[in-house]
Design an enzyme around this catalytic site. Structure first.
Site, mmCIF file in Angstrom:
data_model
loop_
_atom_site.group_PDB
_atom_site.id
_atom_site.type_symbol
_atom_site.label_atom_id
_atom_site.label_comp_id
_atom_site.label_asym_id
_atom_site.label_seq_id
_atom_site.Cartn_x
_atom_site.Cartn_y
_atom_site.Cartn_z
ATOM 1 N N ARG A 90 -5.913 6.617 -7.084
ATOM 2 C CA ARG A 90 -5.520 7.808 -7.165
ATOM 3 C C ARG A 90 -5.452 7.762 -8.359
ATOM 4 O O ARG A 90 -5.446 9.340 -9.497
ATOM 5 C CB ARG A 90 -4.023 7.556 -6.860
ATOM 6 C CG ARG A 90 -4.508 7.427 -5.611
ATOM 7 C CD ARG A 90 -2.935 7.776 -4.646
ATOM 8 N NE ARG A 90 -1.785 8.847 -4.792
ATOM 9 C CZ ARG A 90 -1.034 8.802 -4.224
ATOM 10 N NH1 ARG A 90 -0.174 7.707 -4.479
ATOM 11 N NH2 ARG A 90 -0.504 10.105 -4.339
ATOM 12 N N LEU B 86 0.999 -1.134 0.232
ATOM 13 C CA LEU B 86 -0.085 -0.141 -0.005
ATOM 14 C C LEU B 86 0.921 0.967 0.349
ATOM 15 O O LEU B 86 1.836 1.294 0.240
ATOM 16 C CB LEU B 86 -1.372 -0.192 1.238
ATOM 17 C CG LEU B 86 -1.583 -1.071 1.583
ATOM 18 C CD1 LEU B 86 -2.983 -0.793 2.701
ATOM 19 C CD2 LEU B 86 -2.919 -1.023 0.030
ATOM 20 N N ASP B 87 0.473 2.144 -0.567
ATOM 21 C CA ASP B 87 1.425 3.628 -0.961
ATOM 22 C C ASP B 87 1.360 4.267 0.809
ATOM 23 O O ASP B 87 0.473 3.896 1.393
ATOM 24 C CB ASP B 87 0.100 4.268 -1.571
ATOM 25 C CG ASP B 87 0.382 4.151 -2.502
ATOM 26 O OD1 ASP B 87 1.315 3.128 -3.303
ATOM 27 O OD2 ASP B 87 -0.248 5.321 -3.669
ATOM 28 N N ARG B 88 2.656 4.768 0.969
ATOM 29 C CA ARG B 88 2.742 5.782 2.095
ATOM 30 C C ARG B 88 1.358 6.291 3.088
ATOM 31 O O ARG B 88 1.119 5.827 4.087
ATOM 32 C CB ARG B 88 3.508 6.635 2.020
ATOM 33 C CG ARG B 88 4.498 6.918 3.475
ATOM 34 C CD ARG B 88 4.488 8.389 2.837
ATOM 35 N NE ARG B 88 6.488 8.203 3.176
ATOM 36 C CZ ARG B 88 7.514 8.319 3.614
ATOM 37 N NH1 ARG B 88 7.012 8.221 5.131
ATOM 38 N NH2 ARG B 88 8.021 8.115 2.834
#
Length: 443
Positions: free
Chosen positions: A352, A202-204
């Site tokens: 996104r 998962l992204d930051r």
């Protein structure tokens, strides 16, 4: 996974035909042996985007199709093809599910015959070390095979580039040593690149459910579920604008931004050329908000199939939209929408980019045009400056027992306050078939 491309004849008297899944650099040398340096380069390339990687694992696989009846053991045959692994290492790889024959789990003693198809997930050589760090973790489930967490915002999954500490992998190393009741450690898969046990990412700033493998066998079997798209992944996002229709399939290929200048290298864009990878997201509206208006009806919204709802399409269940240009910048008083996203693929920044491309950037996602949200004082105040994206549900089969597992987690405090503030300004819930009840996310 990258599309398989044929590699030159393997030699060995025409024993086999070879295909490899990573074609930017051939994985197989003339003569049919797997090139260890190509494997290393393939793994390094997959980490090129840094800490914010794609959700789906990109397994490095080589497929051998037998051109004659060899009548030799599987493990012995593989020693002639993957020379940088010992026979004992290959036997362990087979036992842990890293090798299939004719799309079925294999045994080391299995004899190979004409037309047998041998698929091998080739790991990199094992090196590297992870330093344990005491970092809080929210554990949703743990046994001796895997651990499931509710990831918090502003933490990356594994070390990458200059981020060599303070990651979830560092935290897990400490957890297993000091807190875990079942003990163990992360799997060794991916250890060379400081990402042991990392099945997906998962992204930051994305919060929510994430799973790590504690054994190599569990890792291979979990990764296979991601690869074959049998995992149910649901996200919640607060986006700018009034998302319409109520449900849509976003089927737009994604690839790297054409500019390699600073500030663009980490971005992904919709690409309809050879660098664009198939990317599919199902987007369903859960609530629409009109700030500054009276509170809307609390009803369930239009029934499926009513006028204005999407047409059902075989395969995905809802109508695919036509791509639109990104909408002009929106004022904070403009409409907002809470959407549920179902991933059918897991490309880097997929949700996104898809939402931003259609003109609905995620609140706070400045990389893709999203603006911060000023939270009113009555809802805690402050500013939501990180993006409002949450991995709310993850469902898969236990890699060892086969038991169906479903995990949900509530969004972080900031996202909950944003939703509360938007609801207070006027919320219109939308009833959509196939969605997860918001109460399961604590909303």
């Amino acid at each position: 996974m990258s599309a398989s491309k044929p590699v030159a004849d393997s030699g060995g008297g025409g024993d086999d035909r070879v295909e490899a899944s990573f074609a930017d650099r051939p994985l197989v040398l003339p003569g049919g042996k797997v090139d260890p340096e190509a494997i290393r380069a393939a793994y390094e390339a997959s980490l090129g985007s840094g800490a914010d990687g794609q959700d789906d694992p990109e397994l490095r696989t080589v497929t051998f199709t037998l051109q004659r009846d060899l009548q030799t053991r599987l493990d012995k045959y593989l020693t002639t093809r993957i020379a940088f692994m010992s026979r004992a290492q290959l036997q362990r790889l087979i036992d842990e599910g890293g090798v299939e024959v004719n799309a079925r789990p294999a045994k080391a003693s299995q004899k190979l015959r004409l037309n047998d198809v041998v698929r091998v997930v080739v790991p990199p050589p094992r090196t590297g070390k992870i330093e344990p760090e005491e970092i809080p973790l929210e554990v949703l489930f743990e046994d001796r095979h895997l651990i499931v967490l509710n990831k918090q915002a502003d933490i990356i999954v594994h070390p990458a580039r200059s981020e060599n500490s303070g990651t979830m992998v560092n935290a897990l190393a400490w957890h297993f040593r000091h807190r875990s009741e079942t003990g163990g450690e992360l799997s060794t898969v991916g250890e060379e690149f400081a990402r042991p046990g990392v099945v997906h990412r998962l992204d930051r700033h994305t919060t929510g459910v994430i799973v790590f493998a504690k054994t190599d066998e569990a890792h291979w079997r979990l990764a296979r579920q991601w690869e074959t798209r049998t995992v149910d992944k649901r996200y919640l996002a607060v986006v700018e604008g009034r998302v319409e229709p109520d449900a849509q399939v976003i089927d737009l290929p994604l690839g790297p931004h054409p500019s390699r200048e600073k500030g663009y290298r980490e971005k992904q864009v919709v690409r309809h050329d050879e660098l664009g990878k198939p990317s599919v997201t199902i987007c369903r509206v859960r609530e629409r908000y009109e700030l500054g208006t009276s509170r809307a009806s609390e009803g369930e919204g239009p029934a499926a199939g009513a006028e204005g709802t999407p047409r059902v399409v075989p395969g995905w269940g809802v109508e695919a939209p036509a791509p639109r240009e990104v909408a002009p910048e929106r004022a904070l008083g403009a409409p907002y929408t809470l959407v549920e996203l179902e991933l059918k693929t897991g490309r880097t920044h997929q949700i996104r980019v898809h939402l931003a491309h259609l003109g609905y950037p995620i609140v706070g996602d400045d990389l893709y045009g999203g603006r911060p949200f000023a939270i009113p004082p009555e809802h805690g105040g402050g500013e939501a400056s990180t993006y409002m994206l949450h991995a709310g549900l993850l469902a898969f089969e236990h890699p060892i027992t086969g038991e169906p597992l479903v995990f949900t987690a509530p969004p972080g405090e900031t996202m909950r306050r944003v939703i509360a503030a938007l609801r207070a300004g006027g919320a219109a819930p939308v009833g959509m078939p196939g969605t997860v009840p918001l109460r399961r996310f604590g909303l």
